[in-house]
Design a protein around this motif. Structure first.
Motif, PDB file in Angstrom:
ATOM      1  N   VAL A  33     -20.768  33.765  24.372  1.00 16.18           N
ATOM      2  CA  VAL A  33     -20.545  33.816  22.926  1.00 16.18           C
ATOM      3  C   VAL A  33     -20.487  35.265  22.434  1.00 16.18           C
ATOM      4  N   SER A  34     -21.362  36.115  22.921  1.00 17.80           N
ATOM      5  CA  SER A  34     -21.364  37.512  22.453  1.00 17.80           C
ATOM      6  C   SER A  34     -20.083  38.233  22.854  1.00 17.80           C
ATOM      7  N   ALA A  35     -19.594  37.990  24.064  1.00 20.55           N
ATOM      8  CA  ALA A  35     -18.352  38.637  24.501  1.00 20.55           C
ATOM      9  C   ALA A  35     -17.156  38.126  23.704  1.00 20.55           C
ATOM     10  N   THR A  36     -17.157  36.845  23.376  1.00 24.43           N
ATOM     11  CA  THR A  36     -16.070  36.283  22.569  1.00 24.43           C
ATOM     12  C   THR A  36     -16.120  36.832  21.153  1.00 24.43           C
ATOM     13  N   ALA A  37     -17.321  36.900  20.569  1.00 27.07           N
ATOM     14  CA  ALA A  37     -17.463  37.456  19.222  1.00 27.07           C
ATOM     15  C   ALA A  37     -17.036  38.914  19.180  1.00 27.07           C
ATOM     16  N   ALA A  38     -17.278  39.641  20.265  1.00 23.86           N
ATOM     17  CA  ALA A  38     -16.892  41.051  20.325  1.00 23.86           C
ATOM     18  C   ALA A  38     -15.387  41.213  20.173  1.00 23.86           C
ATOM     19  N   LEU A  41      -8.643  34.759   9.601  1.00 23.42           N
ATOM     20  CA  LEU A  41      -9.749  33.929   9.117  1.00 23.42           C
ATOM     21  C   LEU A  41      -9.792  32.584   9.842  1.00 23.42           C
ATOM     22  N   LEU A  42      -8.630  32.015  10.116  1.00 23.49           N
ATOM     23  CA  LEU A  42      -8.575  30.747  10.840  1.00 23.49           C
ATOM     24  C   LEU A  42      -9.149  30.908  12.244  1.00 23.49           C
ATOM     25  N   THR A  43      -8.805  32.013  12.909  1.00 22.53           N
ATOM     26  CA  THR A  43      -9.335  32.279  14.246  1.00 22.53           C
ATOM     27  C   THR A  43     -10.846  32.458  14.201  1.00 22.53           C
ATOM     28  N   ALA A  44     -11.321  33.180  13.188  1.00 27.46           N
ATOM     29  CA  ALA A  44     -12.766  33.392  13.047  1.00 27.46           C
ATOM     30  C   ALA A  44     -13.490  32.069  12.827  1.00 27.46           C
ATOM     31  N   GLY A  45     -12.925  31.206  11.989  1.00 24.40           N
ATOM     32  CA  GLY A  45     -13.546  29.907  11.748  1.00 24.40           C
ATOM     33  C   GLY A  45     -13.572  29.041  12.996  1.00 24.40           C
ATOM     34  N   LEU A  46     -12.491  29.083  13.764  1.00 25.93           N
ATOM     35  CA  LEU A  46     -12.416  28.281  14.989  1.00 25.93           C
ATOM     36  C   LEU A  46     -13.459  28.731  16.004  1.00 25.93           C
ATOM     37  N   ILE A  47     -13.571  30.051  16.207  1.00 20.45           N
ATOM     38  CA  ILE A  47     -14.535  30.568  17.191  1.00 20.45           C
ATOM     39  C   ILE A  47     -15.957  30.272  16.748  1.00 20.45           C
ATOM     40  N   THR A  48     -16.232  30.396  15.458  1.00 19.97           N
ATOM     41  CA  THR A  48     -17.568  30.086  14.948  1.00 19.97           C
ATOM     42  C   THR A  48     -17.919  28.628  15.191  1.00 19.97           C
ATOM     43  N   LEU A 103     -16.642  26.638  17.491  1.00 16.22           N
ATOM     44  CA  LEU A 103     -16.793  26.400  18.924  1.00 16.22           C
ATOM     45  C   LEU A 103     -18.137  26.909  19.435  1.00 16.22           C
ATOM     46  N   ALA A 104     -18.612  28.036  18.886  1.00 14.79           N
ATOM     47  CA  ALA A 104     -19.924  28.552  19.286  1.00 14.79           C
ATOM     48  C   ALA A 104     -21.022  27.568  18.894  1.00 14.79           C
ATOM     49  N   ALA A 105     -20.922  27.034  17.689  1.00 15.23           N
ATOM     50  CA  ALA A 105     -21.905  26.043  17.245  1.00 15.23           C
ATOM     51  C   ALA A 105     -21.850  24.791  18.118  1.00 15.23           C
ATOM     52  N   LEU A 106     -20.649  24.358  18.442  1.00 13.16           N
ATOM     53  CA  LEU A 106     -20.481  23.159  19.262  1.00 13.16           C
ATOM     54  C   LEU A 106     -21.054  23.362  20.665  1.00 13.16           C
ATOM     55  N   ALA A 107     -20.856  24.552  21.227  1.00 13.22           N
ATOM     56  CA  ALA A 107     -21.352  24.824  22.578  1.00 13.22           C
ATOM     57  C   ALA A 107     -22.869  24.777  22.646  1.00 13.22           C
ATOM     58  N   ALA A 108     -23.527  25.086  21.532  1.00 13.23           N
ATOM     59  CA  ALA A 108     -24.998  25.113  21.515  1.00 13.23           C
ATOM     60  C   ALA A 108     -25.616  23.785  21.114  1.00 13.23           C
ATOM     61  N   VAL A 109     -24.809  22.781  20.836  1.00  9.74           N
ATOM     62  CA  VAL A 109     -25.330  21.469  20.418  1.00  9.74           C
ATOM     63  C   VAL A 109     -26.343  20.900  21.421  1.00  9.74           C
ATOM     64  N   PRO A 110     -26.119  21.029  22.748  1.00 13.42           N
ATOM     65  CA  PRO A 110     -27.115  20.486  23.694  1.00 13.42           C
ATOM     66  C   PRO A 110     -28.508  21.097  23.533  1.00 13.42           C
ATOM     67  N   PHE A 111     -28.606  22.292  22.960  1.00 12.59           N
ATOM     68  CA  PHE A 111     -29.910  22.923  22.768  1.00 12.59           C
ATOM     69  C   PHE A 111     -30.619  22.433  21.504  1.00 12.59           C
ATOM     70  N   GLY A 112     -29.909  21.748  20.621  1.00 11.13           N
ATOM     71  CA  GLY A 112     -30.509  21.265  19.397  1.00 11.13           C
ATOM     72  C   GLY A 112     -29.799  21.779  18.160  1.00 11.13           C
ATOM     73  N   ALA A 113     -30.085  21.154  17.032  1.00 12.23           N
ATOM     74  CA  ALA A 113     -29.411  21.496  15.777  1.00 12.23           C
ATOM     75  C   ALA A 113     -29.703  22.931  15.346  1.00 12.23           C
ATOM     76  N   TYR A 114     -30.960  23.357  15.506  1.00 18.28           N
ATOM     77  CA  TYR A 114     -31.322  24.714  15.074  1.00 18.28           C
ATOM     78  C   TYR A 114     -30.499  25.756  15.822  1.00 18.28           C
ATOM     79  N   GLU A 115     -30.429  25.606  17.136  1.00 22.55           N
ATOM     80  CA  GLU A 115     -29.706  26.607  17.920  1.00 22.55           C
ATOM     81  C   GLU A 115     -28.204  26.509  17.691  1.00 22.55           C
ATOM     82  N   SER A 116     -27.698  25.351  17.363  1.00 17.35           N
ATOM     83  CA  SER A 116     -26.289  25.242  17.028  1.00 17.35           C
ATOM     84  C   SER A 116     -25.965  26.084  15.802  1.00 17.35           C
ATOM     85  N   VAL A 117     -26.814  25.967  14.782  1.00 17.54           N
ATOM     86  CA  VAL A 117     -26.637  26.792  13.586  1.00 17.54           C
ATOM     87  C   VAL A 117     -26.839  28.268  13.920  1.00 17.54           C
TER      88      VAL A 117
END
Length: 260
Positions: free
Chosen positions: A148-153, A187-194, A196-210
């Motif tokens: 996630v950090s490398a993608t955000a970069a 902005l569309l690309t930024a929203g999509l990546i954001t 996807l990052a939240a979705l990837a963290a769903v297995p860790f729980g709602a807090y970490e997804s946010v």
């Protein structure tokens, strides 16, 4: 004139933002636009390579500190250190407190000054410290943070290449990509990546997804603050500034993930 294909954009992104053996076949404003929109994809590949090495070391019995150091080293290796060099050069230029022309001249010099050394030291220490903390919790958390950090970069570079942001010099990567990305597409690309990052963290729980979504957003905010400061100081962006934005976004994203 043939239109730019998605493959041209991917080649531009990987050929300019990584050291992977990808040949840029088209070098014009249209290709630059497509390439900067594909920049997060290049970041994702770099992040996955980082995560793979860190996870492999953990699986082989290495400790979280070694995994963290290796994970932080992979992006440097896959960019030949260009983003770290850009961070150091930008720090030297900003720290010089010289007029724009003199600051840009300082940034072009091959040596690294005290501001650059200090900035590199603390940025890398912060990255390793957070990755160590996350790998110590579980290798999956460390691996996801690396991706996630490398993608955000690289996403920060997409936004920095938006229309209205001028180049500081008439040549170089900054001039080639400055102002090529429409605001809506950025902005569309930024929203999509954001998302996807939240979705990837769903297995860790709602807090970490946010938290992962917040990490991307705050990384972009930190990069935007630096971008605006650089535009005021230098009159625009350069390749070095792009490197500084990438490292700033990556470090910020990781720091956000350290809390919780």
């Amino acid at each position: 004139m043939p239109r730019t294909s998605p493959a041209d954009g991917l080649r531009f992104a990987f050929g300019t933002l990584t050291a992977l053996p990808v040949r840029v076949t088209k070098w014009d404003r249209e290709a630059a636009r497509a390439g900067m929109l594909c920049a997060p994809a290049a970041g994702l590949v770099v992040g996955l390579c980082s995560a793979a090495l860190g996870g492999a070391l953990m699986a082989l019995g290495a400790g979280p500190l070694l995994a963290a150091v290796a994970t932080a080293a992979v992006p440097a290796a896959l960019t030949r250190g260009l983003h770290l060099d850009g961070l150091a050069d930008t720090a030297d230029g900003l720290g010089s407190a010289r007029p724009a022309e003199d600051a840009l001249r300082i940034m072009k010099q091959s040596d690294v000054g005290p501001f650059g050394v200090i900035t590199l030291l603390f940025a890398l220490l912060a990255q390793v410290a957070v990755l160590f903390q996350l790998y110590e919790a579980s290798w999956t958390r460390g691996a996801l943070a690396a991706a996630v950090s490398a993608t955000a970069a690289r996403l920060a570079l997409t936004l920095a290449a938006r229309r209205g942001v001028p180049p500081a010099r008439p040549e170089g990567l900054g001039a080639a990509v400055a102002g090529t990305v429409p605001h809506g597409a950025a902005l569309l690309t930024a929203g999509l990546i954001t998302a996807l990052a939240a979705l990837a963290a769903v297995p860790f729980g709602a807090y970490e997804s946010v938290q992962y979504a917040a990490a991307v957003v705050l990384a972009l905010c930190a990069a935007e603050l630096l971008l605006r400061h650089c535009v005021r100081r230098f009159g625009g962006i350069t390749g070095d500034v792009f490197g500084a934005l990438a490292e700033t976004a990556a470090t910020t994203a990781l720091v956000v993930l350290a809390f919780g």
